[in-house]
Design an enzyme around this catalytic site. Structure first.
Site, PDB file in Angstrom:
ATOM      1  N   ALA A  61       0.832  -1.227  -0.020  1.00  0.00           N
ATOM      2  CA  ALA A  61      -0.146  -0.123  -0.035  1.00  0.00           C
ATOM      3  C   ALA A  61       0.930   1.158  -0.017  1.00  0.00           C
ATOM      4  O   ALA A  61       2.201   1.453   0.597  1.00  0.00           O
ATOM      5  CB  ALA A  61      -0.886  -0.138   1.362  1.00  0.00           C
ATOM      6  N   VAL A  62       0.227   2.117  -0.689  1.00  0.00           N
ATOM      7  CA  VAL A  62       1.128   3.667  -0.771  1.00  0.00           C
ATOM      8  C   VAL A  62      -0.053   4.619  -0.448  1.00  0.00           C
ATOM      9  O   VAL A  62      -1.246   4.517  -0.761  1.00  0.00           O
ATOM     10  CB  VAL A  62       1.619   3.899  -2.148  1.00  0.00           C
ATOM     11  CG1 VAL A  62       2.169   5.314  -2.231  1.00  0.00           C
ATOM     12  CG2 VAL A  62       2.664   2.888  -2.498  1.00  0.00           C
ATOM     13  N   ARG A 118       1.291   6.996  -7.790  1.00  0.00           N
ATOM     14  CA  ARG A 118       1.744   7.415  -8.941  1.00  0.00           C
ATOM     15  C   ARG A 118       3.093   8.150  -8.877  1.00  0.00           C
ATOM     16  O   ARG A 118       3.427   8.994  -9.949  1.00  0.00           O
ATOM     17  CB  ARG A 118       0.757   8.153  -9.557  1.00  0.00           C
ATOM     18  CG  ARG A 118       0.517   7.864 -11.221  1.00  0.00           C
ATOM     19  CD  ARG A 118       0.032   6.361 -11.485  1.00  0.00           C
ATOM     20  NE  ARG A 118       0.183   5.805 -12.905  1.00  0.00           N
ATOM     21  CZ  ARG A 118      -0.691   6.073 -13.724  1.00  0.00           C
ATOM     22  NH1 ARG A 118      -1.819   6.522 -13.387  1.00  0.00           N
ATOM     23  NH2 ARG A 118      -0.445   5.658 -15.012  1.00  0.00           N
ATOM     24  N   GLY A 160       6.068   6.278  -8.018  1.00  0.00           N
ATOM     25  CA  GLY A 160       7.131   5.210  -8.046  1.00  0.00           C
ATOM     26  C   GLY A 160       7.420   4.498  -6.753  1.00  0.00           C
ATOM     27  O   GLY A 160       8.059   3.535  -6.758  1.00  0.00           O
ATOM     28  N   GLY A 189       5.304   2.647  -4.869  1.00  0.00           N
ATOM     29  CA  GLY A 189       4.708   1.247  -4.909  1.00  0.00           C
ATOM     30  C   GLY A 189       5.930   0.328  -5.623  1.00  0.00           C
ATOM     31  O   GLY A 189       6.127  -0.863  -5.424  1.00  0.00           O
ATOM     32  N   GLU A 211      -2.808 -12.367  -4.882  1.00  0.00           N
ATOM     33  CA  GLU A 211      -4.175 -12.107  -5.183  1.00  0.00           C
ATOM     34  C   GLU A 211      -4.265 -10.606  -5.378  1.00  0.00           C
ATOM     35  O   GLU A 211      -3.943  -9.930  -4.460  1.00  0.00           O
ATOM     36  CB  GLU A 211      -5.073 -12.727  -4.414  1.00  0.00           C
ATOM     37  CG  GLU A 211      -5.442 -14.132  -4.447  1.00  0.00           C
ATOM     38  CD  GLU A 211      -4.744 -15.093  -3.403  1.00  0.00           C
ATOM     39  OE1 GLU A 211      -4.418 -14.222  -2.294  1.00  0.00           O
ATOM     40  OE2 GLU A 211      -4.386 -16.244  -3.391  1.00  0.00           O
ATOM     41  N   ASN A 246      -9.023  -3.702  -9.610  1.00  0.00           N
ATOM     42  CA  ASN A 246      -7.868  -2.962  -8.990  1.00  0.00           C
ATOM     43  C   ASN A 246      -7.001  -2.616 -10.006  1.00  0.00           C
ATOM     44  O   ASN A 246      -6.125  -3.309 -10.233  1.00  0.00           O
ATOM     45  CB  ASN A 246      -7.401  -3.694  -7.807  1.00  0.00           C
ATOM     46  CG  ASN A 246      -6.130  -2.679  -6.971  1.00  0.00           C
ATOM     47  OD1 ASN A 246      -5.932  -1.604  -7.448  1.00  0.00           O
ATOM     48  ND2 ASN A 246      -5.909  -3.011  -5.881  1.00  0.00           N
ATOM     49  N   TYR A 279       1.638  -4.668 -11.177  1.00  0.00           N
ATOM     50  CA  TYR A 279       2.216  -5.818 -11.449  1.00  0.00           C
ATOM     51  C   TYR A 279       2.516  -6.524 -12.738  1.00  0.00           C
ATOM     52  O   TYR A 279       3.631  -7.065 -12.948  1.00  0.00           O
ATOM     53  CB  TYR A 279       1.422  -6.868 -10.997  1.00  0.00           C
ATOM     54  CG  TYR A 279       1.021  -6.671  -9.371  1.00  0.00           C
ATOM     55  CD1 TYR A 279       1.976  -6.163  -8.539  1.00  0.00           C
ATOM     56  CD2 TYR A 279      -0.440  -6.802  -8.820  1.00  0.00           C
ATOM     57  CE1 TYR A 279       1.508  -6.138  -7.042  1.00  0.00           C
ATOM     58  CE2 TYR A 279      -0.607  -6.598  -7.590  1.00  0.00           C
ATOM     59  CZ  TYR A 279       0.379  -6.050  -6.587  1.00  0.00           C
ATOM     60  OH  TYR A 279       0.036  -5.735  -5.357  1.00  0.00           O
TER      61      TYR A 279
HETATM   62  C1  COA Z   1      -1.470  -0.397  -6.093  1.00  0.00           C
HETATM   63  C2  COA Z   1      -0.654   0.804  -5.458  1.00  0.00           C
HETATM   64  C3  COA Z   1       0.303  -0.030  -4.391  1.00  0.00           C
HETATM   65  C4  COA Z   1       0.332   1.443  -6.453  1.00  0.00           C
HETATM   66  O1  COA Z   1       1.406   2.184  -5.791  1.00  0.00           O
HETATM   67  P1  COA Z   1       2.061   3.651  -6.832  1.00  0.00           P
HETATM   68  O2  COA Z   1       3.033   4.107  -5.889  1.00  0.00           O
HETATM   69  O3  COA Z   1       0.872   4.342  -6.944  1.00  0.00           O
HETATM   70  O4  COA Z   1       2.737   2.688  -7.912  1.00  0.00           O
HETATM   71  P2  COA Z   1       3.789   3.473  -8.977  1.00  0.00           P
HETATM   72  O5  COA Z   1       3.781   4.905  -8.781  1.00  0.00           O
HETATM   73  O6  COA Z   1       5.028   2.755  -8.577  1.00  0.00           O
HETATM   74  O7  COA Z   1       3.070   2.749 -10.205  1.00  0.00           O
HETATM   75  C5  COA Z   1       3.870   2.026 -11.057  1.00  0.00           C
HETATM   76  C6  COA Z   1       3.147   1.695 -12.337  1.00  0.00           C
HETATM   77  O8  COA Z   1       1.832   0.954 -12.097  1.00  0.00           O
HETATM   78  C7  COA Z   1       0.730   1.518 -12.969  1.00  0.00           C
HETATM   79  N1  COA Z   1      -0.232   2.392 -11.992  1.00  0.00           N
HETATM   80  C8  COA Z   1      -0.149   2.552 -10.768  1.00  0.00           C
HETATM   81  N2  COA Z   1      -1.343   3.144 -10.287  1.00  0.00           N
HETATM   82  C9  COA Z   1      -2.109   3.389 -11.745  1.00  0.00           C
HETATM   83  C10 COA Z   1      -3.598   3.932 -11.728  1.00  0.00           C
HETATM   84  N3  COA Z   1      -3.915   4.746 -10.706  1.00  0.00           N
HETATM   85  N4  COA Z   1      -3.889   3.846 -12.974  1.00  0.00           N
HETATM   86  C11 COA Z   1      -3.176   2.832 -13.810  1.00  0.00           C
HETATM   87  N5  COA Z   1      -2.002   2.602 -13.865  1.00  0.00           N
HETATM   88  C12 COA Z   1      -1.392   2.659 -12.449  1.00  0.00           C
HETATM   89  C13 COA Z   1       1.375   2.517 -13.810  1.00  0.00           C
HETATM   90  O9  COA Z   1       1.629   1.428 -14.986  1.00  0.00           O
HETATM   91  C14 COA Z   1       2.454   3.069 -13.043  1.00  0.00           C
HETATM   92  O10 COA Z   1       3.578   3.415 -13.985  1.00  0.00           O
HETATM   93  P3  COA Z   1       3.602   4.860 -14.461  1.00  0.00           P
HETATM   94  O11 COA Z   1       3.129   5.645 -13.545  1.00  0.00           O
HETATM   95  O12 COA Z   1       4.884   5.156 -14.975  1.00  0.00           O
HETATM   96  O13 COA Z   1       2.376   4.940 -15.745  1.00  0.00           O
HETATM   97  C15 COA Z   1      -1.568   2.039  -4.683  1.00  0.00           C
HETATM   98  O14 COA Z   1      -2.247   2.370  -5.842  1.00  0.00           O
HETATM   99  C16 COA Z   1      -2.083   1.537  -3.453  1.00  0.00           C
HETATM  100  O15 COA Z   1      -1.890   1.601  -2.394  1.00  0.00           O
HETATM  101  N6  COA Z   1      -3.508   1.154  -3.916  1.00  0.00           N
HETATM  102  C17 COA Z   1      -4.144   0.536  -2.595  1.00  0.00           C
HETATM  103  C18 COA Z   1      -4.000  -0.587  -2.044  1.00  0.00           C
HETATM  104  C19 COA Z   1      -4.017  -1.538  -3.056  1.00  0.00           C
HETATM  105  O16 COA Z   1      -4.680  -1.882  -3.874  1.00  0.00           O
HETATM  106  N7  COA Z   1      -2.675  -2.542  -3.002  1.00  0.00           N
HETATM  107  C20 COA Z   1      -2.876  -3.546  -3.970  1.00  0.00           C
HETATM  108  C21 COA Z   1      -3.450  -4.753  -3.260  1.00  0.00           C
HETATM  109  S1  COA Z   1      -3.177  -6.112  -4.123  1.00  0.00           S
END
Ligand code: COA
Length: 149
Positions: A73-74, A80, A82, A84, A107, A112, A119
């Protein structure tokens, strides 16, 4: 993003980690779930830290021949950027060193898109589905796997 450090999670981080968990999930882990993982020698927990505050975390645990990504989680305000990806990369680096040849599995809610895209960017492939796996709201889980090597 500048200034972010990825380090091992410790028990002192748990109040902030748990507050973030509450913000990120409709069915959050309890503090005890995190404590339990911190005490497990087969688990790896990392925290993303900015200005002494937790802005993200990841937890994986190896069970037999598979490592399970149990939590990632972030903080909404730092998504967005980097973070995660940084957390996932650190875990993969550790696994390459500690468990060469292992598979990383997870999973994820079918709905999502953010997580699925993240992933997929790391090379995870969908290998199956668990129907009705999630509540609040009801959703299916996609099973994804990554060969660490
Ligand atoms: C999923 C999560 C951990 C991603 O973390 P993040 O720090 O935003 O991810 P990143 O910035 O490293 O993103 C890497 C890539 O993932 C994809 N991505 C991330 N968020 C996205 C979004 N909202 N929509 C589309 N693609 C997305 C993109 O390809 C992105 O690369 P880009 O920004 O260069 O296009 C975050 O949205 C989160 O905490 N969500 C709630 C908890 C959750 O769902 N956890 C996963 C459970 S399985």
């Amino acid at each position: 993003m500048e200034g972010i450090i990825i380090r091992e999670m410790s028990s002192g981080d748990l109040p902030e980690v748990h507050a973030l968990e509450d913000q990120c999930y409709s069915t959050p882990w309890s503090i005890n779930s995190f404590k339990h993982e911190l005490q497990n020698k087969d688990a790896i927990l990392k925290a993303a830290v900015l200005n002494h505050h937790i802005i993200g975390y990841v937890c994986v645990r190896t069970i037999l021949d598979m490592t399970h990504l149990l939590n990632l989680a972030v903080s909404p305000e730092f998504r967005r950027k980097g973070v995660g990806s940084m957390l996932l990369l650190e875990v993969i680096k550790d696994l390459k060193r500690l468990k060469p040849g292992i598979k990383l599995t997870l999973e994820v809610r079918q709905s999502n898109t953010a997580a699925v895209k993240l992933y997929e960017g790391f090379g995870f492939k969908a290998t199956g589905k668990r129907t009705g796996y999630y509540q609040k709201p009801h959703d299916d889980a996609v099973i994804m796997e990554l060969d660490i090597n």
